[in-house]
Design an enzyme around this catalytic site. Sequence first.
Site, mmCIF file in Angstrom:
data_model
loop_
_atom_site.group_PDB
_atom_site.id
_atom_site.type_symbol
_atom_site.label_atom_id
_atom_site.label_comp_id
_atom_site.label_asym_id
_atom_site.label_seq_id
_atom_site.Cartn_x
_atom_site.Cartn_y
_atom_site.Cartn_z
ATOM 1 N N HIS A 77 0.824 -1.223 0.000
ATOM 2 C CA HIS A 77 0.000 0.000 0.000
ATOM 3 C C HIS A 77 0.853 1.265 0.000
ATOM 4 O O HIS A 77 0.375 2.327 -0.377
ATOM 5 C CB HIS A 77 -1.037 -0.013 1.134
ATOM 6 C CG HIS A 77 -0.532 0.408 2.467
ATOM 7 N ND1 HIS A 77 -0.171 -0.475 3.452
ATOM 8 C CD2 HIS A 77 -0.325 1.632 2.989
ATOM 9 C CE1 HIS A 77 0.223 0.199 4.519
ATOM 10 N NE2 HIS A 77 0.137 1.477 4.268
ATOM 11 N N ASP A 81 -0.141 -7.473 1.667
ATOM 12 C CA ASP A 81 0.356 -6.087 1.656
ATOM 13 C C ASP A 81 1.887 -6.073 1.727
ATOM 14 O O ASP A 81 2.476 -5.690 2.738
ATOM 15 C CB ASP A 81 -0.270 -5.330 2.834
ATOM 16 C CG ASP A 81 -0.069 -3.827 2.724
ATOM 17 O OD1 ASP A 81 0.451 -3.363 1.690
ATOM 18 O OD2 ASP A 81 -0.433 -3.126 3.692
ATOM 19 N N GLN A 118 0.397 6.061 11.484
ATOM 20 C CA GLN A 118 0.627 6.602 10.143
ATOM 21 C C GLN A 118 2.105 6.911 9.924
ATOM 22 O O GLN A 118 2.739 7.530 10.775
ATOM 23 C CB GLN A 118 -0.160 7.899 9.938
ATOM 24 C CG GLN A 118 -1.640 7.785 10.207
ATOM 25 C CD GLN A 118 -2.296 6.627 9.526
ATOM 26 O OE1 GLN A 118 -2.673 5.668 10.175
ATOM 27 N NE2 GLN A 118 -2.405 6.698 8.227
ATOM 28 N N GLY A 119 2.601 6.511 8.791
ATOM 29 C CA GLY A 119 4.003 6.781 8.467
ATOM 30 C C GLY A 119 4.942 5.664 8.901
ATOM 31 O O GLY A 119 6.109 5.669 8.550
ATOM 32 N N ASP A 120 4.418 4.736 9.698
ATOM 33 C CA ASP A 120 5.214 3.561 10.076
ATOM 34 C C ASP A 120 5.019 2.422 9.089
ATOM 35 O O ASP A 120 5.775 1.432 9.112
ATOM 36 C CB ASP A 120 4.825 3.073 11.477
ATOM 37 C CG ASP A 120 5.203 4.070 12.553
ATOM 38 O OD1 ASP A 120 6.309 4.626 12.470
ATOM 39 O OD2 ASP A 120 4.384 4.298 13.458
ATOM 40 N N SER A 121 4.013 2.547 8.248
ATOM 41 C CA SER A 121 3.682 1.491 7.288
ATOM 42 C C SER A 121 4.879 1.004 6.505
ATOM 43 O O SER A 121 5.756 1.787 6.143
ATOM 44 C CB SER A 121 2.647 1.992 6.288
ATOM 45 O OG SER A 121 1.377 1.834 6.821
HETATM 46 N N1 ARG Z 1 -1.219 2.515 7.071
HETATM 47 C C1 ARG Z 1 -0.476 3.271 8.030
HETATM 48 C C2 ARG Z 1 0.751 3.891 7.374
HETATM 49 O O1 ARG Z 1 0.850 3.965 6.189
HETATM 50 C C3 ARG Z 1 -0.068 2.429 9.191
HETATM 51 C C4 ARG Z 1 -1.175 2.199 10.103
HETATM 52 C C5 ARG Z 1 -0.802 1.295 11.221
HETATM 53 N N2 ARG Z 1 -1.827 1.438 12.189
HETATM 54 C C6 ARG Z 1 -1.877 0.797 13.336
HETATM 55 N N3 ARG Z 1 -2.820 1.091 14.153
HETATM 56 N N4 ARG Z 1 -0.989 -0.105 13.648
HETATM 57 O O2 ARG Z 1 1.612 4.424 8.024
#
Ligand code: ARG
Length: 246
Positions: free
Chosen positions: A65, A110, A197-200
């Site tokens: 993603h 993913d 967010q941003g850890d993905s």
């Molecule tokens: N999709 C998010 C990103 O791009 C990561 C979300 C992780 N969320 C969580 N609750 N663990 O950074």
Amino acid sequence: MLLLNGLFLISCGALISAKWLPGRIVGGNSVAITSVPWQVSLQINGRHFCGGSIYREDIVITAAHCMASIRPISLSVRVGSTDSNSGGQSVRVSKILVHEDYDENTVANDVAVLRLESRLTLNASVRAIPLAYKVPRTADSARVSGWGAIGYQKPASSTLLAADVAIVDQDQCNRAYGGLIQNVMICASAPGKDSCQGDSGGPLVSGGKLVGIVSFGNGCANPNYPGVYANVAKLRSWIRNAANRI
Ligand code: ARG
């Protein structure tokens, strides 16, 4: 973003999620890159947007993603630095291979691999992480790390953070998410701690192995919703194969 049982589940990045979110690795501590030397910052125009893990001198693993509408030409990685903005080695990406069965609606599979334009120099701050071959057990301890953003529409934190979480029972996680959790996913949580967010795309590591890739969650550190990760043991053969053909 997923819509299920009238509930918005946030995959990534978006406006809707941001107002709910503390917006960085939640409940974590600052760590030096030497404690997670496989950690990668994916960058566009020198700005961090997702995490990744070093698989080989020339291969990085991230989340599919994170690669939505991204071309390799605009993409670089920074490794070997605790600060996402400077230091370590910055290398361009030459190829992107997204899992063929990645489904942006269910967020299944993913995972993506990136080929680097030149090889990384491995050292105490730059190291590959082996893939898990066994799915970790419920309650196993794992560590997630990254440079998640510091808040809604704010820039990314430049300090690397890490949080210790525990693997959540698959059925329990699946119930929490209303049947959304597939076997190519694995969940982890701890009170007040989560990726965000941003850890993905970044690493979830247990027992010295990469067990997960930060994927999605409903909010961050929401006690009712564990963090969801791509399940590396289940995706291992795809990753190995992809690294050899990219
Ligand atoms: N999709 C998010 C990103 O791009 C990561 C979300 C992780 N969320 C969580 N609750 N663990 O950074």
